[in-house]
Motif scaffolding. Structure first.
Motif, PDB file in Angstrom:
ATOM      1  N   ILE A 382       0.987  -1.240   0.241  1.00  0.00           N
ATOM      2  CA  ILE A 382      -0.146   0.433  -0.147  1.00  0.00           C
ATOM      3  C   ILE A 382       0.907   1.011  -0.091  1.00  0.00           C
ATOM      4  CG2 ILE A 382       0.232  -0.007   2.403  1.00  0.00           C
ATOM      5  CD1 ILE A 382      -3.111   1.117   2.272  1.00  0.00           C
ATOM      6  N   THR A 383       0.407   2.187  -0.646  1.00  0.00           N
ATOM      7  CA  THR A 383       1.117   3.569  -0.569  1.00  0.00           C
ATOM      8  C   THR A 383       0.140   4.665  -0.168  1.00  0.00           C
ATOM      9  OG1 THR A 383       2.130   3.379  -3.199  1.00  0.00           O
ATOM     10  CG2 THR A 383       2.078   5.136  -2.524  1.00  0.00           C
ATOM     11  N   ILE A 384       1.013   5.454   0.680  1.00  0.00           N
ATOM     12  CA  ILE A 384       0.051   6.767   1.861  1.00  0.00           C
ATOM     13  C   ILE A 384       1.519   7.541   1.820  1.00  0.00           C
ATOM     14  CG2 ILE A 384      -0.640   7.417   3.771  1.00  0.00           C
ATOM     15  CD1 ILE A 384      -0.925   4.008   4.943  1.00  0.00           C
ATOM     16  N   ALA A 385       0.825   8.791   0.668  1.00  0.00           N
ATOM     17  CA  ALA A 385       1.198  10.128   1.658  1.00  0.00           C
ATOM     18  C   ALA A 385       2.600  10.078   0.465  1.00  0.00           C
ATOM     19  CB  ALA A 385       1.426  10.145   2.775  1.00  0.00           C
ATOM     20  N   GLY A 386       2.463   9.249  -0.302  1.00  0.00           N
ATOM     21  CA  GLY A 386       4.104   8.444  -1.863  1.00  0.00           C
ATOM     22  C   GLY A 386       4.729   7.905  -1.036  1.00  0.00           C
ATOM     23  N   ARG A 387       4.841   6.947   0.465  1.00  0.00           N
ATOM     24  CA  ARG A 387       5.392   6.106   0.468  1.00  0.00           C
ATOM     25  C   ARG A 387       4.699   4.912   0.041  1.00  0.00           C
ATOM     26  NH1 ARG A 387      10.649   5.290   4.444  1.00  0.00           N
ATOM     27  NH2 ARG A 387       9.635   2.425   4.267  1.00  0.00           N
ATOM     28  N   TYR A 388       5.450   4.079  -0.394  1.00  0.00           N
ATOM     29  CA  TYR A 388       5.051   2.522  -0.470  1.00  0.00           C
ATOM     30  C   TYR A 388       5.294   1.942   0.627  1.00  0.00           C
ATOM     31  CZ  TYR A 388       5.070  -2.371  -2.175  1.00  0.00           C
ATOM     32  OH  TYR A 388       4.493  -3.575  -2.395  1.00  0.00           O
ATOM     33  N   PHE A 389       4.420   0.608   1.241  1.00  0.00           N
ATOM     34  CA  PHE A 389       4.944   0.031   2.053  1.00  0.00           C
ATOM     35  C   PHE A 389       4.081  -1.746   1.559  1.00  0.00           C
ATOM     36  CE2 PHE A 389       4.099   3.994   4.714  1.00  0.00           C
ATOM     37  CZ  PHE A 389       5.154   3.436   5.917  1.00  0.00           C
ATOM     38  N   PRO A 390       5.346  -2.626   2.033  1.00  0.00           N
ATOM     39  CA  PRO A 390       4.903  -3.354   1.486  1.00  0.00           C
ATOM     40  C   PRO A 390       4.018  -4.686   2.073  1.00  0.00           C
ATOM     41  CG  PRO A 390       7.047  -3.695   2.697  1.00  0.00           C
ATOM     42  CD  PRO A 390       6.821  -2.580   2.366  1.00  0.00           C
ATOM     43  N   ALA A 391       3.739  -5.627   1.701  1.00  0.00           N
ATOM     44  CA  ALA A 391       2.978  -6.571   2.576  1.00  0.00           C
ATOM     45  C   ALA A 391       3.546  -7.118   3.792  1.00  0.00           C
ATOM     46  CB  ALA A 391       1.919  -7.291   1.243  1.00  0.00           C
ATOM     47  N   GLY A 392       1.873  -6.860   4.513  1.00  0.00           N
ATOM     48  CA  GLY A 392       2.995  -7.430   5.806  1.00  0.00           C
ATOM     49  C   GLY A 392       3.295  -6.535   6.959  1.00  0.00           C
ATOM     50  N   VAL A 393       3.653  -5.058   6.450  1.00  0.00           N
ATOM     51  CA  VAL A 393       4.164  -4.168   7.648  1.00  0.00           C
ATOM     52  C   VAL A 393       2.922  -3.387   8.036  1.00  0.00           C
ATOM     53  CG1 VAL A 393       5.276  -1.950   7.933  1.00  0.00           C
ATOM     54  CG2 VAL A 393       5.958  -3.240   6.234  1.00  0.00           C
ATOM     55  N   ILE A 394       2.856  -3.517   9.705  1.00  0.00           N
ATOM     56  CA  ILE A 394       1.615  -3.249  10.398  1.00  0.00           C
ATOM     57  C   ILE A 394       1.693  -1.837   9.781  1.00  0.00           C
ATOM     58  CG2 ILE A 394       0.961  -3.212  12.613  1.00  0.00           C
ATOM     59  CD1 ILE A 394       2.114  -5.996  13.031  1.00  0.00           C
TER      60      ILE A 394
END
Length: 500
Positions: A382-394
């Motif tokens: 998921i990308t929030i405010a331009g920052r991508y976080f891979p699956a599994g990150v809380i």
């Protein structure tokens, strides 16, 4: 003195073992700290490889302010608060995380009461199963169903007023944190089980339920970080059977209430009965355990959150006499127009816009839940405010942080100001008011909470003069999972107003 070969071998073995253990710990720390996609997210050192920072700050008692300070200090939307968890302060996170059907973090599993077999709406991690449970239980929480119980809620409110009248005559200090909790517990008893628990009548903490709730939320805040250990110990059915958990009082209270209703010819179509009816009609939707879990969760979560909101309104009005004057004037004018009954009805209190604004501002400035609300980044990330976080990150959102965003709530976001809710357009602020959670995991009991809060606040403000006994001192609270205030004793006296 000589050292035998056996001693040398033993000493070497112990040293070797210690070195190996230390090496494993160091490798694990380095792996957690650096072998992750969130290694560049700023945050406390201890939080970069463990939950120790969060546990320590929870013990200190104000983790909501700690997380708010971290976001301000690092001047960013992302702060690492555990080895695999990032606190997100960007407004988009409310929609992207809370209003989307993402799986919840394992922390929520701690809310299965009394043990892991009793999965309720709060502790259900899977959004699909959660939504199915929510639909099956919705009839009990509907405002229409709650309104039918108003005469019985009025009985509790009338008794509370009698107790307050007695305190007026005696001049004894009033601890509103206790009385609002007594009121909320008894309302829950009437609405859920057709029977008050008797807190207001006795004027005491029956079976130490409220005190034990304080112990429970402390346990939740700490052990929610270690669900595996909780499930082996106090969350284990064996410990439940032995009655050893800090939540046993809630389980026992519900058991007694369920047993009492079997011999109660006056049982109404209360929440429990509606759930039982749904189970009878659709046995595949709800199990008997689901019904009991819903009742336990309702009692366990419903009282202290209501007490917190009621306290926040009254305390802030007492601290701001001009606001108290306005709230009283609105109520007195409605009274003089004959719009308020002796026991104020919900539909009457709902016509008091300034009182409602005071309550919404209480929700904003001091939400009962002061912990981060975690969601798991989905497959594909998921990308929030331009920052991508891979699956599994809380990724988690803290209501206290969002509610103090000046871009959303104004430059005075740190101030208790009910007038912000009396503007022509409050849609944006409403969208970010997450005191009851948001999306599929929003609190199912929010209708009941609003119902009983407006009634009790309008009654207290209309019928009593309230004075802080220690006006030089601020109230206190410790944030565990909830942030329930205490320590602001008052003296009350009857106001000379005409009631219908």
């Amino acid at each position: 003195m000589t050292i035998s070969m056996q001693d040398l071998v033993l000493n070497w073995s112990v040293s070797h073992l210690v070195a190996c253990v230390a090496g494993v710990i160091v490798i694990r720390v380095l792996f957690r700290k650096y072998a992750t996609a969130i290694r560049d997210v700023p945050g406390p050192f201890w939080a970069s490889f463990s939950s120790l920072w969060r546990v320590y700050r929870t013990c200190k008692g104000h983790i909501e302010n700690d997380i708010l300070d971290l976001h301000r200090r690092h001047e960013g939307f992302f702060v690492r608060i555990a080895d695999n968890e990032v606190s997100v302060s960007h407004p988009d996170a409310v929609k992207q995380l809370l209003h989307t059907n993402l799986e919840k973090g394992t922390f929520y599993s701690i809310f299965s009461l009394p043990d892991y077999r009793y999965v309720n709406q709060m502790s259900e991690l899977d959004p699909t199963r959660h939504i199915h449970k929510k639909r099956s239980l919705a009839a009990g929480f509907s405002i229409t169903n709650i309104a039918k119980a108003e005469p019985y809620i009025d009985n509790v409110l009338s008794l509370l007023r009698t107790r307050f009248d007695e305190l007026c005559k005696s001049g004894a200090p009033v601890e509103f944190q206790n009385w609002f909790s007594y009121y909320a517990f008894d309302v829950l008893g009437e609405v859920t089980f057709s029977k008050s628990f008797g807190f207001v009548e006795s004027g005491s903490d029956i079976r130490n339920a409220i005190a034990n709730t304080g112990a429970l939320v402390y346990y939740i805040a700490l052990m929610g970080n270690y669900i595996w250990f909780h499930n082996l110990t106090l969350g284990n059915p064996l410990f439940s059977w032995l009655g050893l958990q800090p939540n046993s009082h809630i389980f026992d209270t519900c058991l007694i209430a369920v047993d009492d209703r079997k011999n109660n010819p006056k049982v109404r179509h209360d929440m429990m009965q509606r759930w039982l009816d749904t189970r009878a009609a659709y046995p595949n939707r709800l199990s008997e355990r689901d019904v009991f879990a819903a009742a336990v969760a309702n009692i366990g979560a419903g009282a202290e959150t209501v007490s917190t909101a009621a306290q926040t309104v009254l305390y802030n009005l007492l601290r701001n006499p001009h606001l108290l004057k306005r709230a009283r004037q609105e109520i007195d004018e409605a009274q003089s127009r004959g719009e308020l009954s002796s026991l104020i009805q919900y539909n009457e209190a709902s016509q008091l816009p300034f009182l409602q604004a005071c309550l919404k501002e209480a929700y904003r400035t001091h939400p009962g839940v002061a912990y981060n609300l975690p969601r798991i980044s989905p497959k594909g990330g998921i990308t929030i405010a331009g920052r991508y976080f891979p699956a599994g990150v809380i990724l988690s959102v803290n209501p206290w942080v969002i509610h103090r965003n000046a871009e959303i709530f104004g430059a005075d976001a740190e101030t208790y100001n009910p007038d912000r809710w009396l503007r022509e357009d409050t849609k944006t602020m409403d969208a970010y008011l997450i005191h009851w959670g948001a999306g599929y995991n929003s609190c199912p009991g929010r209708n009941l909470a609003q119902f009983e809060l407006l009634k009790v606040l309008a009654t207290v403000l209309r019928d009593y003069e309230v004075e802080l006994l220690e006006s030089h001192k601020d109230w206190e609270y410790k944030t565990r999972f909830l942030a329930v205030p205490y320590g602001w004793p008052c003296r009350i006296r009857r106001r000379q107003t005409k009631t219908a």
